[in-house]
Design a protein around this motif. Structure first.
Motif, PDB file in Angstrom:
ATOM      1  N   GLY A 166     -64.402   7.316 -90.812  1.00  0.00           N
ATOM      2  CA  GLY A 166     -64.888   8.556 -91.442  1.00  0.00           C
ATOM      3  C   GLY A 166     -63.826   9.135 -92.367  1.00  0.00           C
ATOM      4  O   GLY A 166     -64.121   9.552 -93.482  1.00  0.00           O
ATOM      5  N   ARG A 169     -63.569   7.003 -95.457  1.00  0.00           N
ATOM      6  CA  ARG A 169     -64.711   7.222 -96.359  1.00  0.00           C
ATOM      7  C   ARG A 169     -64.529   8.527 -97.138  1.00  0.00           C
ATOM      8  O   ARG A 169     -64.731   8.578 -98.345  1.00  0.00           O
ATOM      9  CB  ARG A 169     -66.007   7.239 -95.538  1.00  0.00           C
ATOM     10  N   GLU A 170     -64.112   9.581 -96.416  1.00  0.00           N
ATOM     11  CA  GLU A 170     -63.891  10.883 -97.076  1.00  0.00           C
ATOM     12  C   GLU A 170     -62.833  10.774 -98.171  1.00  0.00           C
ATOM     13  O   GLU A 170     -62.994  11.308 -99.276  1.00  0.00           O
ATOM     14  CB  GLU A 170     -63.409  11.906 -96.046  1.00  0.00           C
ATOM     15  N   LYS A 174     -63.332  11.371-102.121  1.00  0.00           N
ATOM     16  CA  LYS A 174     -62.493  12.355-102.818  1.00  0.00           C
ATOM     17  C   LYS A 174     -61.835  11.713-104.042  1.00  0.00           C
ATOM     18  O   LYS A 174     -61.826  12.273-105.133  1.00  0.00           O
ATOM     19  CB  LYS A 174     -61.414  12.857-101.853  1.00  0.00           C
TER      20      LYS A 174
END
Ligand code: K1U
Ligand code: ZN
Length: 180
Positions: A166, A169-170, A174
């Motif tokens: 997670g 992925r963030e 970004k």
């Protein structure tokens, strides 16, 4: 000063055995300053160099409420441990969000060098004793979850891997947002 990246369990680098520090000087002072900034920012009460991917025997601890009593332990060795044990609900910045009971000697005497290479000895109990033992085990390539049952450990590993994906992925989203 700089905030360093803290390795997350189950990163294999957390299992490397740290080597003794052989030279004291500016590099060690900078490492201590960067690790202190990283620990206070996290926030935590201890940090081992192994957790920031530096595999040398250096640990910092500050268990004070005022966060102004930084202790530095270089090439630490436990010279005495009490027969009396205590169970403490331990946490770890490399295993965020997980706390579990670990039994260890209630009091320890540790010998170490400070950041200037001066030798000292310290007797500790309570949280400081817990922290010294927890951080010194990082230097041996051990993480506190190694003490838990295989079932608990595997659940924690799966949770950490899922959260790690997670976070990746963030970060990718970004970075993509910055590109377009
Ligand atoms: O990752 C680490 O090794 C640091 C760890 C130290 C520790 C804490 C408690 C028992 C054993 C070892 C932490 O600092 S975990 C975070 C924590 O305990 C804490 C965070 C904010 C305020 C007070 C405590
Ligand atoms: Zn830890």
């Amino acid at each position: 000063m700089a905030i360093l990246n803290i390795l997350r369990y189950p990163d294999a680098r957390l299992h490397k055995v740290a080597k003794p520090v052989t030279e004291f000087g500016d590099r060690i002072h900078k490492l201590v300053a960067d690790m202190a900034e990283t620990m206070y920012d996290a926030p935590g009460v201890g940090l081992a160099a192994s957790q920031v991917d530096v595999h040398e025997q250096l640990v910092i601890i500050d268990t004070s409420d005022t966060k102004d009593q930084l202790r530095v332990f270089i090439n630490p060795a436990i010279v005495w441990a009490s027969a009396e044990k205590q169970v403490y609900d331990e946490g770890c910045l490399s295993v965020p969000g997980i706390y579990d009971g670990v039994e260890r000697p209630a009091q320890v005497k540790v010998s170490a060098f400070d950041a200037d290479g001066q030798p000292f000895e310290l007797e500790a109990d309570g949280l400081l004793a817990v922290c010294i033992q927890h951080e010194m085990e990082h230097l041996l390539g051990k993480v506190f979850v190694d003490y838990l049952s295989p079932l608990k450990r595997n659940r924690i590993k799966a949770k950490m891997l899922k959260e790690g994906r997670g976070i990746e992925r963030e970060a990718a989203l970004k970075a993509a947002g910055r590109r377009f």
